[in-house]
Motif scaffolding. Structure first.
Motif, PDB file in Angstrom:
ATOM      1  N   LYS A 373       0.821  -1.219   0.000  1.00  0.00           N
ATOM      2  CA  LYS A 373       0.000   0.000   0.000  1.00  0.00           C
ATOM      3  C   LYS A 373       0.857   1.272   0.000  1.00  0.00           C
ATOM      4  O   LYS A 373       0.383   2.364   0.301  1.00  0.00           O
ATOM      5  CB  LYS A 373      -0.954   0.040   1.212  1.00  0.00           C
ATOM      6  CG  LYS A 373      -1.937  -1.122   1.285  1.00  0.00           C
ATOM      7  CD  LYS A 373      -3.196  -0.832   0.479  1.00  0.00           C
ATOM      8  CE  LYS A 373      -4.298  -1.855   0.686  1.00  0.00           C
ATOM      9  NZ  LYS A 373      -3.947  -3.239   0.431  1.00  0.00           N
ATOM     10  N   GLU A 374       2.141   1.119  -0.275  1.00  0.00           N
ATOM     11  CA  GLU A 374       3.056   2.259  -0.319  1.00  0.00           C
ATOM     12  C   GLU A 374       2.763   3.080  -1.580  1.00  0.00           C
ATOM     13  O   GLU A 374       2.400   2.531  -2.616  1.00  0.00           O
ATOM     14  CB  GLU A 374       4.496   1.701  -0.360  1.00  0.00           C
ATOM     15  CG  GLU A 374       5.585   2.713  -0.340  1.00  0.00           C
ATOM     16  CD  GLU A 374       5.941   3.182   1.064  1.00  0.00           C
ATOM     17  OE1 GLU A 374       5.426   2.613   2.044  1.00  0.00           O
ATOM     18  OE2 GLU A 374       6.745   4.122   1.157  1.00  0.00           O
ATOM     19  N   GLN A 375       2.906   4.396  -1.481  1.00  0.00           N
ATOM     20  CA  GLN A 375       2.705   5.257  -2.644  1.00  0.00           C
ATOM     21  C   GLN A 375       4.005   5.324  -3.461  1.00  0.00           C
ATOM     22  O   GLN A 375       4.972   5.929  -3.046  1.00  0.00           O
ATOM     23  CB  GLN A 375       2.318   6.675  -2.202  1.00  0.00           C
ATOM     24  CG  GLN A 375       0.888   6.797  -1.715  1.00  0.00           C
ATOM     25  CD  GLN A 375      -0.135   6.506  -2.803  1.00  0.00           C
ATOM     26  OE1 GLN A 375      -0.004   6.985  -3.925  1.00  0.00           O
ATOM     27  NE2 GLN A 375      -1.148   5.687  -2.495  1.00  0.00           N
ATOM     28  N   PHE A 376       4.021   4.682  -4.631  1.00  0.00           N
ATOM     29  CA  PHE A 376       5.189   4.760  -5.501  1.00  0.00           C
ATOM     30  C   PHE A 376       4.892   5.693  -6.669  1.00  0.00           C
ATOM     31  O   PHE A 376       3.738   5.829  -7.075  1.00  0.00           O
ATOM     32  CB  PHE A 376       5.541   3.369  -6.052  1.00  0.00           C
ATOM     33  CG  PHE A 376       5.989   2.387  -4.997  1.00  0.00           C
ATOM     34  CD1 PHE A 376       7.194   2.555  -4.331  1.00  0.00           C
ATOM     35  CD2 PHE A 376       5.194   1.290  -4.672  1.00  0.00           C
ATOM     36  CE1 PHE A 376       7.615   1.643  -3.365  1.00  0.00           C
ATOM     37  CE2 PHE A 376       5.607   0.376  -3.708  1.00  0.00           C
ATOM     38  CZ  PHE A 376       6.814   0.553  -3.052  1.00  0.00           C
ATOM     39  N   SER A 377       5.934   6.298  -7.228  1.00  0.00           N
ATOM     40  CA  SER A 377       5.663   7.165  -8.395  1.00  0.00           C
ATOM     41  C   SER A 377       5.488   6.353  -9.681  1.00  0.00           C
ATOM     42  O   SER A 377       4.830   6.812 -10.604  1.00  0.00           O
ATOM     43  CB  SER A 377       6.757   8.227  -8.581  1.00  0.00           C
ATOM     44  OG  SER A 377       7.776   8.123  -7.666  1.00  0.00           O
ATOM     45  N   GLU A 389      12.898   2.906  -6.894  1.00  0.00           N
ATOM     46  CA  GLU A 389      12.112   3.080  -5.662  1.00  0.00           C
ATOM     47  C   GLU A 389      11.548   1.736  -5.161  1.00  0.00           C
ATOM     48  O   GLU A 389      11.485   1.497  -3.954  1.00  0.00           O
ATOM     49  CB  GLU A 389      10.961   4.076  -5.891  1.00  0.00           C
ATOM     50  CG  GLU A 389      10.086   3.701  -7.066  1.00  0.00           C
ATOM     51  CD  GLU A 389       8.836   4.566  -7.197  1.00  0.00           C
ATOM     52  OE1 GLU A 389       8.547   5.365  -6.287  1.00  0.00           O
ATOM     53  OE2 GLU A 389       8.131   4.414  -8.218  1.00  0.00           O
ATOM     54  N   HIS A 390      11.166   0.859  -6.105  1.00  0.00           N
ATOM     55  CA  HIS A 390      10.652  -0.456  -5.715  1.00  0.00           C
ATOM     56  C   HIS A 390      11.773  -1.320  -5.148  1.00  0.00           C
ATOM     57  O   HIS A 390      11.615  -1.990  -4.120  1.00  0.00           O
ATOM     58  CB  HIS A 390      10.023  -1.169  -6.919  1.00  0.00           C
ATOM     59  CG  HIS A 390       9.008  -0.350  -7.654  1.00  0.00           C
ATOM     60  ND1 HIS A 390       8.954  -0.281  -9.031  1.00  0.00           N
ATOM     61  CD2 HIS A 390       8.011   0.457  -7.188  1.00  0.00           C
ATOM     62  CE1 HIS A 390       7.975   0.531  -9.387  1.00  0.00           C
ATOM     63  NE2 HIS A 390       7.394   0.997  -8.287  1.00  0.00           N
ATOM     64  N   TYR A 393      12.705  -0.139  -1.713  1.00  0.00           N
ATOM     65  CA  TYR A 393      11.683  -0.471  -0.724  1.00  0.00           C
ATOM     66  C   TYR A 393      11.857  -1.923  -0.256  1.00  0.00           C
ATOM     67  O   TYR A 393      11.816  -2.229   0.932  1.00  0.00           O
ATOM     68  CB  TYR A 393      10.286  -0.255  -1.314  1.00  0.00           C
ATOM     69  CG  TYR A 393       9.176  -0.538  -0.342  1.00  0.00           C
ATOM     70  CD1 TYR A 393       8.809   0.407   0.622  1.00  0.00           C
ATOM     71  CD2 TYR A 393       8.506  -1.766  -0.355  1.00  0.00           C
ATOM     72  CE1 TYR A 393       7.808   0.143   1.540  1.00  0.00           C
ATOM     73  CE2 TYR A 393       7.502  -2.042   0.570  1.00  0.00           C
ATOM     74  CZ  TYR A 393       7.156  -1.090   1.504  1.00  0.00           C
ATOM     75  OH  TYR A 393       6.171  -1.353   2.422  1.00  0.00           O
TER      76      TYR A 393
END
Ligand code: ATP
Ligand code: MN
Length: 515
Positions: A373-377, A389-390, A393
């Protein structure tokens, strides 16, 4: 039959599992401690240097007992000079051989050098001769009392850019000819040297042959759009219209700087068994990130009879070994980085050297990212590439240690990766580490002729252009695997230095090719 038996033996030897020694804490590990003995130290050459040219400060500190009470000669660059009211001048001298400075004690009114001493400034290059003694002061074990000083080259304090204060990395990049004289860049250079040597040691100990793959190549399949062209044509004098523009070019066909030595390494793996290349690699990536360079150094092992699992084992053992070498042999440098760059550095490295990497499939990685549920671009969806970013994480937030991701969608990866039984994924692996993200990309290679040809058709790669690559599958083809490790990404991981431009002596990035 004999062939089968032989393959089996090699295959079993193939899996290089981490040994107890590899995993043991660096200080006690014989496998890790071994390389130290190969370092140039107390060699006959050193003895000659001791007599004639003075002592490297690293050797002085390493063999303190040998030098205390003796007349010694050292040479280096002055980091600071401080005059005390008691008539003594303290000079911090660094010769680049190690992190530590040697404290030189000089008398302000010494009959032989008092005039010269006044001239000495930060940045000056000097030679000092005198007696080594145990130091009463804090912060250093030994010091040198000067009875003779020679000034090689003065540095004007009004102009010398490296005065005693902290400079920004951005500023230091503009003075790349002077920045190795700073603590950070000097330390990075020594760690890089030690790791480069350790890379060769690791492979040589494990029976790999070092192969020099070409820098200039005609294969551009991998780096479509990311290759630098090699040409002797004059852009100011274009070829006459209509004709083949390459006819008058040096190679009479398009040529490029290599984006990877893998395809050529495969040729040698299929003859010598285990090989590696280690050399400069070029990618015209037009991205200004903290982990991409246009010129970087890649280590690429390639192993016959290795499947993906063996490949992963090797990559893991390899990284752990290199981390162990750094912890063992670059203690002063890592302590410095921990003090000024990343406080948790040593703990992070120790954990990486001791705990097993997490291995998950691409499909599992996508599930974890969706459930987070993380907000990624960038969107998270099966079939899309994992973005930095993934990756970060997963390795920093979810697992907090190095992570290997395997079995990527076939559509995302190049033609040479081996197609899995599901026909949707390939036997690829990426290794991600906290702080840096991807440091290794590798795969099992497609060894089946028909599948390779189909992959080439699907990806639009001409079988004619890669006839030699195809032929390796026609004559004595075997399962084989390999990977590529970016030396600079490894350096970022091991030093904690945030920007890749500080871990290579002369960074090349879009618009920057100075020095
Ligand atoms: P990324 O996705 O991070 O751009 P990549 O997938 O293009 O990397 P590979 O082709 O798998 O990289 O190359 C193998 C390794 O080489 C990478 O894991 C990385 O360590 C290193 N590497 C790749 N491109 C660069 C670059 N431009 N600068 C520095 N290192 C690089
Ligand atoms: Mn990759």
């Amino acid at each position: 039959m004999i062939v089968v038996v032989q393959c089996h033996i090699i295959r079993n030897a193939g899996a290089i599992k981490p040994t107890a020694a590899d995993l043991a804490s660096a200080g006690e590990s014989s496998a890790v401690a071994e390389p130290t003995r190969c370092l140039p130290h107390s060699t006959p050459l050193q003895e000659i240097q001791d007599m004639e040219k003075g002592v490297r400060i690293a050797d002085l500190f390493r063999d303190e007992h040998k030098y205390v009470g003796k007349r010694t000669l050292v040479q280096g660059w002055v980091r600071t000079k401080r005059d005390s009211k008691a008539g003594i001048s303290f000079i911090e001298l660094n010769d680049g051989s190690c992190m530590k400075n040697l404290q030189v004690i000089a008398e302000l009114d010494h009959p032989d050098y008092s005039e010269l001493l006044k001239k000495i400034t930060t940045g000056s290059a000097i030679m000092v001769e005198g007696a080594v003694s145990l130091s009463p002061g804090k912060g250093q074990s030994i010091e040198l009392s000067a009875d003779r000083i020679h000034l090689y080259g003065w540095a004007d304090p009004a102009l010398y850019p490296l005065q005693k204060k902290r400079h920004s990395f951005e500023y230091l990049r503009q003075i790349a000819h002077l920045r190795p004289r700073t603590n950070t860049i000097g330390a990075a250079a020594r760690v890089r040297n030690r790791l480069s040597f350790a890379i060769h040691q690791f492979f040589q100990i494990h029976g790999f042959h070092y192969i020099h793959t070409p820098i200039i190549t005609a294969s551009d399949c991998e780096g479509a759009g990311e290759t630098f062209r090699v040409t002797t044509l004059d852009p100011a004098q274009p070829a006459p219209e209509g004709g083949d523009p390459y006819m008058s070019d040096f190679f009479a066909r398009p040529a490029f700087l290599t984006v990877s030595g893998q395809l050529q390494a495969e040729i040698y793996a299929l003859a010598l068994g285990r090989v590696y290349t280690f050399g400069p690699t070029f990618r015209a990536e037009n991205s200004n990130t903290s982990r991409h360079l246009a010129e970087f150094w890649m280590v690429e092992p390639e192993m016959a009879f290795f499947d993906l699992e063996d490949d992963l084992d090797l990559a893991q053992t390899f990284i752990k070994n290199l981390v162990g070498v750094a912890l063992n042999d670059c203690q002063d440098e890592l302590e410095f980085f921990a003090r000024f760059i990343e406080p948790e550095l040593t703990g992070r490295l120790q954990a990486a050297a001791e705990s097993a990497f997490e291995i998950i499939t691409y499909t599992e990685a996508i599930d974890i990212l969706i459930k987070s549920k993380e907000q990624f671009s960038f969107p998270v969806e099966w079939g899309h590439d994992l973005q930095a970013e993934h990756e970060r994480y997963l390795t920093e937030k979810v697992f907090r240690k190095p992570v290997g991701i395997i079995n990527f969608p076939r559509s995302l990866k190049p033609f040479y990766m081996r197609v899995n039984e599901d026909e949707k994924t390939v036997a690829a692996m990426d290794i991600l580490v906290p702080g840096t993200g991807e440091i290794i990309g590798g795969s099992q290679r497609e060894e089946r002729l028909e599948t390779l040809l189909e992959q080439m058709r699907l990806k639009g790669v001409s079988a004619e252009d890669y006839q030699w690559y195809v032929e390796l599958r026609e004559f004595g083809s075997v399962p084989h695997s390999g990977f590529g490790l970016g030396l600079e990404r490894l350096m970022q991981f091991i030093t904690g230095i945030p920007n890749i431009r500080e871990v290579i002596p002369f960074p090349r990035t879009p618009g920057h090719v100075d020095f």
